[in-house]
Design an enzyme around this catalytic site. Structure first.
Site, PDB file in Angstrom:
ATOM      1  N   PHE A  18      11.331  33.879  25.700  1.00  0.00           N
ATOM      2  CA  PHE A  18      10.006  33.770  25.081  1.00  0.00           C
ATOM      3  C   PHE A  18      10.030  33.112  23.699  1.00  0.00           C
ATOM      4  CE2 PHE A  18      10.273  37.996  27.315  1.00  0.00           C
ATOM      5  CZ  PHE A  18       9.917  37.491  28.549  1.00  0.00           C
ATOM      6  N   CYS A  19      10.919  32.166  23.472  1.00  0.00           N
ATOM      7  CA  CYS A  19      11.040  31.519  22.167  1.00  0.00           C
ATOM      8  C   CYS A  19      11.178  32.539  21.051  1.00  0.00           C
ATOM      9  CB  CYS A  19       9.854  30.591  21.908  1.00  0.00           C
ATOM     10  SG  CYS A  19       9.816  29.148  22.979  1.00  0.00           S
ATOM     11  N   ALA A  20      11.852  33.635  21.373  1.00  0.00           N
ATOM     12  CA  ALA A  20      12.139  34.685  20.393  1.00  0.00           C
ATOM     13  C   ALA A  20      13.512  35.253  20.734  1.00  0.00           C
ATOM     14  CB  ALA A  20      11.073  35.778  20.437  1.00  0.00           C
TER      15      ALA A  20
ATOM     16  N   HIS B  87      10.149  31.615  17.347  1.00  0.00           N
ATOM     17  CA  HIS B  87      10.855  30.488  16.738  1.00  0.00           C
ATOM     18  C   HIS B  87       9.946  29.654  15.840  1.00  0.00           C
ATOM     19  CE1 HIS B  87      13.982  30.538  20.244  1.00  0.00           C
ATOM     20  NE2 HIS B  87      14.067  31.596  19.461  1.00  0.00           N
TER      21      HIS B  87
ATOM     22  N   CYS C  68      15.242  28.208  25.214  1.00  0.00           N
ATOM     23  CA  CYS C  68      13.903  28.775  25.179  1.00  0.00           C
ATOM     24  C   CYS C  68      13.207  28.543  26.497  1.00  0.00           C
ATOM     25  CB  CYS C  68      13.107  28.134  24.038  1.00  0.00           C
ATOM     26  SG  CYS C  68      11.430  28.730  23.906  1.00  0.00           S
TER      27      CYS C  68
END
Length: 431
Positions: free
Chosen positions: A372-374, A126, A392
């Protein structure tokens, strides 16, 4: 301000916390196995000792005439040269100290020229997906091979209309799969189509050497806390022109060369055109020094040695997980794709949050679970809905298909921690 000895070829680098004991749910204690390096790596003992040696000499940077202020200023500016060498920067590149990779990419987003279009793969963290709010963003589908990544980018850049300024943002190593991306080839594709490229090296720099000049990337961003350096600092390094021509990222002392009242009662400002332009306020000299100390420690240890040892640890983890029924390791480019010490996986019949909690409570192992902020990448890897909800780091309770477990390690990881992890996974899945 001397450094600690560097570890030998077969030993991990000494890190803080390597002897910390944690309680187990069944009673007793065990040495904590920190296997969440991709989130924040433990600080190198070398870095901690270097910072401690400097601490008594701490003084204001660029702000005082006293001896300690002058010493701190010289040290702070020397850190730029150390980081530039670590990254293989060009002679006229600038090194700007920031708070993190996220801060670095937001800084770059703030200096984009008018009409600049941004191209980014949906596979990004992100920190690389979200900063470009003032620009037109093209989000590219997840490629299934390095070659497909390059071809996808080439088509998108060639087809842009109007054919104006453009920026490509790409990771060097995925924070979800650990897979290495074809940075050199993507940079060549970007430049062939009149675009620039910024490399998110947050997961790459702690594991592999980075060479800005050789790879011909325009900027690189990374965070100290993933590079075995605490204290909340980051770096944006690269070409000076966009940085010099844009308004300062933050307005304040340090960024201004001259401030005066005008006849109308307002304020006129002349901004610096050096790195100071985007470093308003008192700088985080401790954070910058910690990053520089980590850069020196990794270079002195020798990346060839570190990469080889990590490759052996990756092979052990992959072999161990392959031997456990119901475990699926996530990958974009295939099982044989080169990667750093980051692997994510799911386990049939297990909610990933509960699996990670069991590793902690029963074995004293710290890993990460979630998206995982993805978020887009993980959902693609899990064949999930790209538009599904999920915070997230906060996976949906009871929906194991929407989140995963991530194990990550690096230069400070002992062999025993990897072996304990593999054994724990096997025992949890096959009691």
């Amino acid at each position: 301000m001397s450094a600690c000895p560097v570890a030998t070829l077969t030993e991990p680098l000494p890190v803080l916390g390597r002897d910390v004991r944690v309680p187990l749910a069944a009673g007793g204690e065990v040495t904590y196995a920190a296997l969440d390096y991709a989130a924040s790596a433990p600080a190198l003992q070398r870095v901690w000792d270097d910072v401690a040696a400097y601490a008594p000499y701490y003084g204001s940077v660029h702000r005082g005439a006293g001896y300690l202020s002058q010493l701190s200023t010289d040290l702070f500016e020397g850190c730029r040269a150390t980081v530039a060498s670590f990254l293989g920067c060009r002679e006229d590149d600038q090194v700007v100290f920031t708070r993190s990779t996220t801060d670095s990419l937001n800084l770059l987003a703030s200096v984009l020229p008018a009409g600049c279009r941004v191209f980014v793969f949906e596979t990004e963290h992100h920190a690389a997906l979200l900063p470009w709010r003032g620009a037109e963003v093209t989000c590219l589908d997840a490629p299934r091979s390095p070659r497909e990544a390059v071809e996808t980018l080439e088509r998108a850049l060639a087809d842009r209309d109007p054919y104006g300024p453009a920026l490509v943002c790409v990771t060097g190593a995925s924070n979800v799969t650990g897979e290495l991306w074809p940075v050199r080839e993507l940079a060549a594709a970007a430049h062939a189509h009149g675009a620039r490229i910024v490399l998110d090296a947050a997961q790459l720099a702690p594991h592999h050497p980075v060479d800005v000049a050789e790879w011909d990337v325009d900027w690189v961003a990374f965070s100290g806390h993933k590079l075995y350096a605490p204290f909340g600092a980051g770096v944006l390094a690269g070409r000076a022109d966009w940085l010099r021509e844009a308004e300062p990222y933050l307005a304040g002392g340090g960024a201004s060369r001259r401030v005066a009242r005008n006849a109308e009662g307002g304020v006129e400002v002349e901004w610096h055109d050096t790195v100071a332009r985007h470093e308003a306020g008192s700088p985080n000299v401790i954070g910058a020094y910690a990053i520089a100390a980590a850069c020196k420690a990794l270079q002195e240890a020798g990346f060839d040695r570190l990469v080889e040892r990590e490759r052996e640890l990756i092979a052990r983890v992959r072999a161990g997980l392959a031997d456990v029924p119901g475990v699926r390791v996530l990958s974009l480019f295939g099982e044989e794709a080169p990667r750093v010490g980051v692997l994510s996986f799911v386990v049939d019949g297990w909610n990933s949050s509960r699996f990670a909690a069991a590793l902690s409570a029963e074995y004293g192992i710290g890993v990460r679970d979630g998206l995982f902020c993805a978020h887009p990448l993980v959902r693609v890897l899990l064949d999930g809905d790209r538009d599904a909800d999920g915070e997230c780091g906060s996976p949906d309770e009871g929906r194991s298909v929407l989140n995963a477990v991530r194990v990550s390690f690096g230069a400070g990881t002992p062999d025993e921690h990897v072996e304990r992890f593999v054994r724990a996974v096997r025992e949890l899945v096959v009691p």
